[in-house]
Design a protein around this motif. Structure first.
Motif, PDB file in Angstrom:
ATOM      1  N   ILE A 180       0.834  -1.197   0.000  1.00  0.00           N
ATOM      2  CA  ILE A 180       0.000   0.000   0.000  1.00  0.00           C
ATOM      3  C   ILE A 180       0.870   1.248   0.000  1.00  0.00           C
ATOM      4  N   HIS A 240       1.950   2.291  -3.280  1.00  0.00           N
ATOM      5  CA  HIS A 240       0.808   2.527  -4.178  1.00  0.00           C
ATOM      6  C   HIS A 240       0.619   1.364  -5.146  1.00  0.00           C
ATOM      7  N   SER A 286      -1.490  -0.870  -4.521  1.00  0.00           N
ATOM      8  CA  SER A 286      -2.927  -1.114  -4.410  1.00  0.00           C
ATOM      9  C   SER A 286      -3.516   0.057  -3.632  1.00  0.00           C
ATOM     10  N   PRO A 287      -4.746   0.440  -3.918  1.00  0.00           N
ATOM     11  CA  PRO A 287      -5.342   1.568  -3.186  1.00  0.00           C
ATOM     12  C   PRO A 287      -5.731   1.224  -1.751  1.00  0.00           C
ATOM     13  N   HIS A 303      -4.389   4.681   2.675  1.00  0.00           N
ATOM     14  CA  HIS A 303      -3.658   5.951   2.750  1.00  0.00           C
ATOM     15  C   HIS A 303      -4.398   7.031   3.534  1.00  0.00           C
TER      16      HIS A 303
END
Length: 211
Positions: A81, A84, A86-87, A141
Motif C-alpha cells: 500500500i 501505491h 494497491s489503493p 492511505h
C-alpha cells in the motif's frame, strides 16, 4: 501464513470477506464494480510477529528505507500500500498486526472490534483459540478510505454470511458525529510492564510537536 508445510495447500472455497469484496457495489451500487483481488502479500511465519520474514519468500523491508522493517504481521500489505501497489488492502490483527505496519509505512489502519468484520473461511494459525480473537481490517492511505471499506462490507449485512458477526449496520450519523467531534490522543512511555523503546518514544514526541 508463511508455513513451508502449507505450500501448495489451496482452499477449495474462499473466505466470506473475499466473497463480500467481490460483491461490493453490485447490490448497493456503493462501488462501481466488485473489488479486484490480484495479489497476496508476505507475512511472517505463523503471524504474531512485528516484522515480516519467513523461509519461503524471505524478508520484506520498509519501502521508504530498506534498512528498516515494514512491520508485521501484515507487513507485506503495508509495504504494498505504501508503494501505491494497491489503493487499499486487508490485514489481520490480534495485538498490532494491522496497526504496526500502518505506523511503520505512514498509513492508516484499523483493528475493528471482534464481531464487526467477517472472518469465516479465513486461514488462521490458531484455530480454536477463542480467548483473544484475530480480526480482519483495512490498511489504506487515508481515514476516508478505511470508512469506505467498512461501509462497503457492512452494507452487505455480513452477519447473514458469518454467524459470529454482530448484527450492527453502518451508521452514517454516528460516523459523521465522530468526524466532527473532538479528537483525543494519548502517549505513554511505560505501562507498568513493557518500556517503550527510545526510538518509538522520540518518534511520537516529534509527531506531537510537529502537529
Amino acid at each position: 501464513m508463511g508455513y513451508v508445510a502449507w505450500l501448495g495447500n489451496i482452499d477449495e472455497e474462499e473466505s466470506v470477506m473475499t466473497t463480500l469484496l467481490r460483491k461490493a457495489g453490485k447490490k448497493s451500487c456503493f462501488l462501481p464494480i466488485g473489488a479486484i483481488l490480484y495479489v497476496k502479500t508476505n507475512v511472517p511465519q505463523s503471524l504474531m510477529v512485528g516484522e515480516t520474514v519467513n523461509n519461503i519468500f524471505g524478508r520484506t523491508m520498509n519501502p521508504y528505507n530498506r534498512l528498516l522493517s515494514c512491520g508485521g504481521s501484515s507487513g507485506g500489505e503495508g509495504a504494498l500500500i505504501a508503494l501505491h501497489g494497491s489503493p487499499i488492502g486487508i490485514g489481520t490483527d490480534i495485538g498490532g498486526s494491522i496497526r504496526i505496519p500502518a505506523a511503520f509505512n505512514g498509513l492508516w489502519g484499523i483493528r475493528p472490534s471482534h464481531g464487526r468484520m467477517p472472518y469465516a473461511g479465513a486461514r488462521n494459525s490458531m484455530e480454536g483459540q477463542e480467548t483473544v480473537h484475530s480480526v480482519c481490517g483495512p490498511i489504506a492511505h487515508t481515514a476516508e478510505d478505511l470508512a469506505y471499506f467498512m461501509k462497503a462490507i457492512l452494507e452487505q449485512e455480513p452477519w447473514n454470511y458469518d454467524p459470529k458477526v454482530i448484527e450492527m449496520p453502518w451508521r452514517e450519523a454516528k460516523y459523521n458525529e465522530g468526524r466532527a467531534g473532538k479528537k483525543i490522543f494519548g502517549v505513554t512511555t511505560v505501562n507498568g510492564n513493557i518500556k517503550t523503546s527510545r526510538e518509538i518514544f522520540d518518534l511520537e514526541v516529534s509527531r506531537d510537536l510537529s502537529s
